[in-house]
Scaffold this motif. Sequence first.
Motif, short mmCIF file in Angstrom:
data_model
loop_
_atom_site.label_atom_id
_atom_site.label_comp_id
_atom_site.label_asym_id
_atom_site.label_seq_id
_atom_site.Cartn_x
_atom_site.Cartn_y
_atom_site.Cartn_z
N SER A 1 -5.41 16.01 7.13
CA SER A 1 -6.81 15.70 7.40
C SER A 1 -7.35 14.65 6.43
CB SER A 1 -7.66 16.97 7.31
OG SER A 1 -7.60 17.54 6.01
N LEU A 2 -6.85 14.64 5.20
CA LEU A 2 -7.22 13.66 4.20
C LEU A 2 -5.97 13.03 3.62
CD1 LEU A 2 -10.04 15.52 2.21
CD2 LEU A 2 -10.34 13.70 3.90
N ALA A 3 -6.15 11.84 3.04
CA ALA A 3 -5.01 11.14 2.46
C ALA A 3 -5.46 10.40 1.21
CB ALA A 3 -4.40 10.16 3.45
N THR A 4 -4.53 10.22 0.30
CA THR A 4 -4.72 9.32 -0.84
C THR A 4 -4.18 7.96 -0.46
OG1 THR A 4 -4.54 11.12 -2.44
CG2 THR A 4 -4.14 8.89 -3.26
N PHE A 5 -4.98 6.93 -0.70
CA PHE A 5 -4.59 5.58 -0.30
C PHE A 5 -4.73 4.65 -1.50
CE2 PHE A 5 -5.48 1.38 1.53
CZ PHE A 5 -4.39 1.25 2.37
N ASP A 6 -3.64 4.00 -1.87
CA ASP A 6 -3.62 3.05 -2.98
C ASP A 6 -3.15 1.70 -2.49
OD1 ASP A 6 -4.23 4.66 -5.51
OD2 ASP A 6 -2.64 5.86 -4.61
N GLY A 7 -3.89 0.66 -2.89
CA GLY A 7 -3.50 -0.71 -2.57
C GLY A 7 -3.12 -1.45 -3.83
N TYR A 8 -2.12 -2.33 -3.72
CA TYR A 8 -1.64 -3.10 -4.86
C TYR A 8 -1.49 -4.57 -4.46
CZ TYR A 8 -0.35 1.53 -6.62
OH TYR A 8 -0.37 2.85 -7.01
N VAL A 9 -1.63 -5.43 -5.46
CA VAL A 9 -1.33 -6.84 -5.26
C VAL A 9 -0.28 -7.26 -6.28
CG1 VAL A 9 -3.51 -7.52 -4.20
CG2 VAL A 9 -3.32 -7.49 -6.69
N ARG A 10 0.68 -8.01 -5.83
CA ARG A 10 1.73 -8.53 -6.71
C ARG A 10 1.54 -10.03 -6.85
NH1 ARG A 10 6.42 -6.37 -8.28
NH2 ARG A 10 6.23 -4.73 -6.69
N ILE A 11 1.35 -10.47 -8.09
CA ILE A 11 1.13 -11.89 -8.37
C ILE A 11 2.43 -12.48 -8.90
CG2 ILE A 11 -0.22 -13.56 -9.69
CD1 ILE A 11 -2.38 -11.36 -9.89
N PRO B 1 -12.07 -6.47 3.45
CA PRO B 1 -10.91 -6.34 4.34
C PRO B 1 -9.65 -6.00 3.55
CG PRO B 1 -12.11 -8.39 4.74
CD PRO B 1 -12.64 -7.83 3.47
N LEU B 2 -8.66 -5.50 4.26
CA LEU B 2 -7.35 -5.23 3.66
C LEU B 2 -6.39 -6.32 4.11
CD1 LEU B 2 -7.12 -1.37 4.33
CD2 LEU B 2 -7.86 -2.53 2.24
N PRO B 3 -5.79 -7.05 3.18
CA PRO B 3 -4.89 -8.14 3.56
C PRO B 3 -3.60 -7.63 4.20
CG PRO B 3 -5.57 -8.29 1.25
CD PRO B 3 -5.97 -6.95 1.73
N ASP B 4 -2.88 -8.56 4.84
CA ASP B 4 -1.56 -8.23 5.36
C ASP B 4 -0.71 -7.64 4.24
OD1 ASP B 4 -2.69 -9.70 7.35
OD2 ASP B 4 -1.03 -11.07 7.63
N GLY B 5 0.11 -6.68 4.58
CA GLY B 5 0.95 -6.09 3.56
C GLY B 5 1.86 -5.02 4.11
N LEU B 6 2.60 -4.40 3.22
CA LEU B 6 3.57 -3.37 3.57
C LEU B 6 3.00 -2.01 3.17
CD1 LEU B 6 6.50 -3.38 4.71
CD2 LEU B 6 7.28 -3.14 2.36
N VAL B 7 3.03 -1.04 4.10
CA VAL B 7 2.53 0.31 3.84
C VAL B 7 3.70 1.28 3.81
CG1 VAL B 7 0.99 2.16 4.59
CG2 VAL B 7 0.36 -0.22 5.00
N ARG B 8 3.77 2.07 2.75
CA ARG B 8 4.74 3.16 2.67
C ARG B 8 3.98 4.48 2.80
NH1 ARG B 8 6.23 -0.82 -0.84
NH2 ARG B 8 8.38 -1.57 -0.66
N ALA B 9 4.40 5.32 3.75
CA ALA B 9 3.69 6.54 4.07
C ALA B 9 4.48 7.76 3.63
CB ALA B 9 3.39 6.61 5.56
N PHE B 10 3.77 8.73 3.02
CA PHE B 10 4.35 9.99 2.57
C PHE B 10 3.45 11.14 3.02
CE2 PHE B 10 5.59 6.68 -0.35
CZ PHE B 10 6.93 6.92 -0.62
N TYR C 1 0.83 -1.20 0.00
CA TYR C 1 0.00 0.00 0.00
C TYR C 1 0.87 1.25 0.00
CZ TYR C 1 -3.17 -3.58 1.81
OH TYR C 1 -3.90 -4.74 1.98
N VAL C 2 0.32 2.33 -0.55
CA VAL C 2 0.96 3.64 -0.53
C VAL C 2 -0.03 4.63 0.06
CG1 VAL C 2 2.01 5.49 -1.86
CG2 VAL C 2 2.43 3.11 -2.51
N LEU C 3 0.36 5.27 1.14
CA LEU C 3 -0.47 6.27 1.82
C LEU C 3 0.21 7.63 1.69
CD1 LEU C 3 -2.01 5.86 5.38
CD2 LEU C 3 -1.09 8.02 4.61
N THR C 4 -0.51 8.60 1.12
CA THR C 4 0.04 9.95 0.96
C THR C 4 -0.92 10.94 1.61
OG1 THR C 4 1.03 9.31 -1.16
CG2 THR C 4 0.88 11.66 -0.67
N SER C 5 -0.49 11.56 2.69
CA SER C 5 -1.34 12.51 3.39
C SER C 5 -1.20 13.91 2.79
CB SER C 5 -0.98 12.56 4.88
OG SER C 5 0.20 13.31 5.09
N GLY C 6 -2.26 14.70 2.93
CA GLY C 6 -2.18 16.09 2.52
C GLY C 6 -1.32 16.88 3.49
#
Length: 472
Positions: free
Chosen positions: A142-152, A296-305, A133-138
């Motif tokens: 107060s708000l954030a952009t949140f993107d989830g990805y799956v790698r197959i 639900p959101l599966p287990d994963g790695l979150v990178r925050a900006f 996941y990639v989390l980018t806060s304003g």
Amino acid sequence: MKNTVLFLSVFVLSFSREILLGGNIDLSTVPPRDSVQLTIYNSEDLTLVREIRTVSFKKGINPLQFSWANTLIDPSSVELRFLTHAGDLEVMDTTYPHSRPQVLYWNVRSNMEGDAKAEITYFTSGITWSADYVLTSGADESLATFDGYVRITNNSGEEYENAVVRLVVGKINLVEKIRDIKFGADVYEKEVAKDAFFKRELRRAMVAAGEINASTDLVLSEACDIVKDGLSEYFIFTVPGTETIPAGWSKRLRSTHTNKAKLAVEYRYRPHEYGDRLVRIYTIKNDKDSGLGDSPLPDGLVRAFREKDGGLSYLGCESIKYVPIDGNLEVNTGSSPDMVFRSDNTHCFRDNIVMLLSGFSVYTKIGDPSLDADSKSSVAGWDEHAVYRNTIRNNSGKQATVSVRIAYDGDVAFKSRIPGVSLYDFSTVEYTINVPPDGKNLELFFEVIRGYGRNADQSGVTLVNGDPGTAF
């Protein structure tokens, strides 16, 4: 799928008169797939493959060949059924020739001439997926952009072209993994012994996922978002568009996107979780209001900006556990120089000392008249007092919420007048306090009274409302 690895063909075998009476059928080219679908059960290294092909039949007996050389396909799970002309086509038997250990034959009796759609389903291993996941806060957080990805990742030995991919979040119970069957000793004896139970368990999973008893073709769309279907025990993420998953390669797909995630910022002091420091936590609720909550959101790695000065500031990277619907996604962004937290032990003392009089098994406290200077005695119990001062200073420019949670061992009384103090569990004290952005020190005092020896009753914390002790 590479035709040299897994193929379906119609040809003539002259080993019986009955087959010859079906007419002369030349060896046909391998029919291409009409569609293929992969349902990946990550928790069991298990993937259900469902493919549909158009096959030409002649009246009589039509032998079909299926091969899985150099792949991790489970041969005991291979099934064939017909989606069209089912009343005119019948699978008479399935044969595993000893001379060709990775091939099976179906003998199909046909009462018609022409094309029919055949569905082949089987299970394989070696195809896995992981989430990030990639989390980018304003800038104002107060708000954030949140993107989830799956790698197959496809290590099954087979290439799947233009496949619909489905990802299962949850667990299924299987007695044996396909990889064990593939590489175990006496593979065919093992398959026969386990076939009934193993296939029953696989079929149970297929029924739960809606993979069998379907009578329509796969409908493919061009979108590349993730569709979520809820089941009673797990969720399935479906990529409606088609993806080619080459053997030995990985592919990253976007699963979640929102640019309106409501962001909460909380500061936490939890020595048993984060060490002796105040950390800054980003929290997003997995619900509709945040543009999430479909699954639900599966287990994963979150990178925050964080957006800052026209660019992005990297805050950190953290692994998260499974987040249910309406649960909180929490990311530790580390310490903040704008918030100061300090915990000091101002003083300690002991009292309520209990003595054991030698030879009498009599317990008495210091100061009791029966305990004179000539008495032979030993210490049997006492209370230890430790007074603490927590100092918090907020230089961030806006009000901050600080959550404190501290665990204690032994028989403890926690004495303070801190508002909102409660027990998180039997041995953990917690409270939350709002700290104004005035840059002034906010001081909170409390006393921890721990009983030892005869003064210790049972492990746990008791809350006491009162001023901390001041004696030395």
